[in-house]
Design a protein around this motif. Structure first.
Motif, mmCIF file in Angstrom:
data_model
loop_
_atom_site.group_PDB
_atom_site.id
_atom_site.type_symbol
_atom_site.label_atom_id
_atom_site.label_comp_id
_atom_site.label_asym_id
_atom_site.label_seq_id
_atom_site.Cartn_x
_atom_site.Cartn_y
_atom_site.Cartn_z
ATOM 1 N N VAL A 171 -5.974 -0.399 -12.782
ATOM 2 C CA VAL A 171 -5.508 -0.713 -12.996
ATOM 3 C C VAL A 171 -5.462 1.344 -13.913
ATOM 4 N N VAL A 172 -6.449 1.945 -14.642
ATOM 5 C CA VAL A 172 -6.534 3.193 -14.911
ATOM 6 C C VAL A 172 -6.772 4.256 -14.085
ATOM 7 N N ALA A 173 -7.831 3.516 -13.688
ATOM 8 C CA ALA A 173 -7.816 4.674 -12.402
ATOM 9 C C ALA A 173 -6.129 5.348 -11.227
ATOM 10 N N THR A 174 -5.043 4.193 -11.176
ATOM 11 C CA THR A 174 -4.297 4.312 -10.475
ATOM 12 C C THR A 174 -2.948 4.980 -10.958
ATOM 13 N N LEU A 175 -3.008 4.236 -12.792
ATOM 14 C CA LEU A 175 -1.909 5.045 -13.358
ATOM 15 C C LEU A 175 -2.469 6.614 -13.238
ATOM 16 N N ALA A 176 -3.545 7.290 -13.549
ATOM 17 C CA ALA A 176 -3.801 8.446 -13.987
ATOM 18 C C ALA A 176 -4.405 8.918 -12.618
ATOM 19 N N MET A 177 -4.430 8.425 -11.967
ATOM 20 C CA MET A 177 -4.009 9.418 -10.317
ATOM 21 C C MET A 177 -2.515 9.344 -10.270
ATOM 22 N N CYS A 178 -1.051 8.596 -10.082
ATOM 23 C CA CYS A 178 -0.184 8.116 -9.454
ATOM 24 C C CYS A 178 1.069 9.518 -11.203
ATOM 25 N N GLY A 179 0.202 9.009 -12.248
ATOM 26 C CA GLY A 179 1.501 9.514 -13.998
ATOM 27 C C GLY A 179 1.737 10.916 -13.710
ATOM 28 N N ILE A 192 -8.672 14.645 -10.866
ATOM 29 C CA ILE A 192 -8.118 15.175 -9.179
ATOM 30 C C ILE A 192 -6.646 15.591 -8.805
ATOM 31 N N SER A 193 -5.617 14.664 -9.353
ATOM 32 C CA SER A 193 -4.599 14.691 -8.882
ATOM 33 C C SER A 193 -3.749 16.156 -9.220
ATOM 34 N N LEU A 194 -3.975 16.668 -9.898
ATOM 35 C CA LEU A 194 -3.719 17.923 -9.920
ATOM 36 C C LEU A 194 -3.961 18.537 -8.771
ATOM 37 N N PHE A 195 -4.912 18.418 -8.440
ATOM 38 C CA PHE A 195 -5.099 19.079 -7.318
ATOM 39 C C PHE A 195 -5.107 18.742 -5.639
ATOM 40 N N ALA A 196 -4.246 17.307 -5.914
ATOM 41 C CA ALA A 196 -4.181 16.671 -4.729
ATOM 42 C C ALA A 196 -2.945 17.136 -3.819
ATOM 43 N N GLU A 210 -13.086 8.140 -19.001
ATOM 44 C CA GLU A 210 -13.506 9.341 -17.670
ATOM 45 C C GLU A 210 -13.074 8.830 -16.354
ATOM 46 N N LEU A 211 -13.370 7.411 -16.543
ATOM 47 C CA LEU A 211 -11.156 7.352 -14.942
ATOM 48 C C LEU A 211 -10.656 8.177 -14.592
ATOM 49 N N PHE A 212 -9.738 8.086 -16.768
ATOM 50 C CA PHE A 212 -8.762 8.404 -16.700
ATOM 51 C C PHE A 212 -8.695 9.919 -16.707
ATOM 52 N N VAL A 213 -9.965 10.534 -16.675
ATOM 53 C CA VAL A 213 -9.858 12.169 -16.594
ATOM 54 C C VAL A 213 -10.106 12.682 -15.649
ATOM 55 N N SER A 259 -22.899 11.327 -18.703
ATOM 56 C CA SER A 259 -22.564 10.338 -17.577
ATOM 57 C C SER A 259 -20.894 9.755 -18.940
ATOM 58 N N GLY A 260 -20.832 9.931 -20.223
ATOM 59 C CA GLY A 260 -20.081 9.211 -20.903
ATOM 60 C C GLY A 260 -19.909 7.586 -20.466
ATOM 61 N N ASP A 261 -21.213 7.163 -20.346
ATOM 62 C CA ASP A 261 -21.539 5.654 -20.211
ATOM 63 C C ASP A 261 -20.656 5.307 -21.176
ATOM 64 N N ASP A 262 -20.664 5.559 -22.722
ATOM 65 C CA ASP A 262 -19.817 4.169 -23.837
ATOM 66 C C ASP A 262 -18.004 3.946 -23.658
#
Lengths: 177, 198
Positions: free
Chosen positions: A81-89, A18-22, A10-13, A2-5
């Motif tokens: 912030v991390v989720a948005t940058l990972a999805m868009c960057g 997902i974005s690469l397949f969007a 985890e969010l970024f990856v 689960s990568g709890d640490d």
């Protein structure tokens, strides 16, 4: 696993992948976002996902902001912030390099074929998005009827969609659904 | 710089001589983004083509088509590509931040409110109503995009569309697997159709 640490990593990856397949934009990626957030990672319930979708449609800005909301619910402001940058960057960087490359080599033929072949795909993905969110939100007959009416009004008039969303909120608030 | 002699001088310049400042780019994209309810594309076209005349309609369509067939949120891709065409990589980044930053702040505030009051029944009911309508809006967008396929009686395209819908929607298959099968299939079908039509 689960990568709890480190939830941020985890969010970024997760979102970068997902974005690469969007293909076809953020609204076409909703089934995959739902599958990952609800079924695979158990970040939220089906109902919470529908709520987050509703909030993202209510607020101005690109539809991709649903990702900001998912990130926030996992890890607060940093998660948002991390989720948005990972999805868009990564994909924006890809678009930048491809557009520079195309500007140099004016090969207009294969992009046209590619584009034409991606159209049916992105329509199918959008239809699946509607289906997935409807599973969570259209659980009663009046709710289902509201969806149908909204679809017809949006397809046949040029009414600002914000009015329809507000009307839906009022009907729900009044307990009619 | 008296106003009488400026028009003749400026009309002799090349089109991008009046490229906007980074500040202007940021505020233009923030405004596009914050006025865009239920999709930003319409507002982007209006601001870039009609209001500021930073691009012709054809240039805009070409740029958008490119950003549409690449993966990722289309309008976000467009902001970086468009900004960097006008003002280099700095322009691209400024447009990107202008488009995403302000609505992100807003939506994060909404998320915090939802975090506090998400269990309140009235709010949940209202959001459920909004979500029903949002599904309807998606459905109408699907229908609008589908109508060219219906008009052209593009049976193969409609079949691919239905297969993708069934795989991702009801069957809940992973997106990556479906695309790995569907993208080559769709490209093959489209190329074959074009070759046949020649």
């Amino acid at each position: 696993m689960s990568g709890d640490d480190n939830p941020l990593a985890e969010l970024f990856v997760t979102f970068a992948l997902i974005s690469l397949f969007a293909v076809g934009g953020a609204n076409a990626a909703i089934p995959e976002l739902h599958r990952i957030a609800v079924d695979v990672r158990h970040w939220m319930t089906d109902k919470q996902f529908a709520d987050v979708f509703a909030i993202s449609q209510l607020s101005p800005g690109p539809n991709v902001l649903i990702v900001t909301l998912i990130g926030y619910s996992v890890a607060g402001v940093a998660g948002a912030v991390v989720a948005t940058l990972a999805m868009c960057g990564p994909t924006a960087a890809l678009a930048y390099f491809v557009s520079r490359w195309l500007a140099n080599a004016r090969e207009a033929r294969w992009p046209a074929v590619l584009q034409a072949s991606l159209v049916p795909l992105s329509i199918g993905l959008m239809a699946a998005s509607a289906w997935v969110v409807a599973q969570a939100s259209d659980q009663t007959w009046p709710a289902f009827a509201l969806t149908i009416v909204a679809a017809i009004v949006a397809a046949t008039t040029r009414l600002n969609p914000l009015w329809l969303l507000a009307a839906g909120g009022c009907l729900g608030f009044a307990g009619l659904l | 710089m008296s106003s009488e002699i400026v028009p003749a001088a400026s009309s002799a310049r090349e089109p991008h001589a009046d490229a906007p400042s980074l500040r202007m780019l940021f505020f233009a994209f923030a405004k596009i983004s914050l006025s865009g309810f239920g999709g930003v594309l319409v507002f982007a076209r209006r601001a870039i083509v009609e209001q500021h005349r930073w691009m012709t309609a054809d240039e805009f369509n070409e740029t958008f088509a490119l950003c549409h067939f690449l993966p990722g949120p289309n309008i976000v891709n467009l902001s970086l590509v468009f900004g960097s065409r006008l003002r280099g990589i700095a322009g691209g980044l400024v447009a990107f931040v202008g488009l995403l930053g302000p609505p992100m702040v807003l939506v994060t505030i909404l998320a915090a409110i939802y975090g506090h009051f998400g269990q309140v029944h009235a709010l949940r009911r209202a959001l459920a109503g909004v979500s029903c309508v949002a599904v309807g809006l998606l459905a109408s967008a699907v229908f609008r995009m589908m109508s060219p396929l219906l008009k052209k009686r593009d049976v193969l395209g409609l079949l691919v569309m239905t297969a993708v819908f069934a795989a991702i929607g009801p069957a809940r298959l992973p997106l990556a697997a479906v695309l790995l099968a569907a993208v080559p299939l769709s490209i093959a079908v489209t190329s074959a159709k074009r070759w046949w039509a020649r």
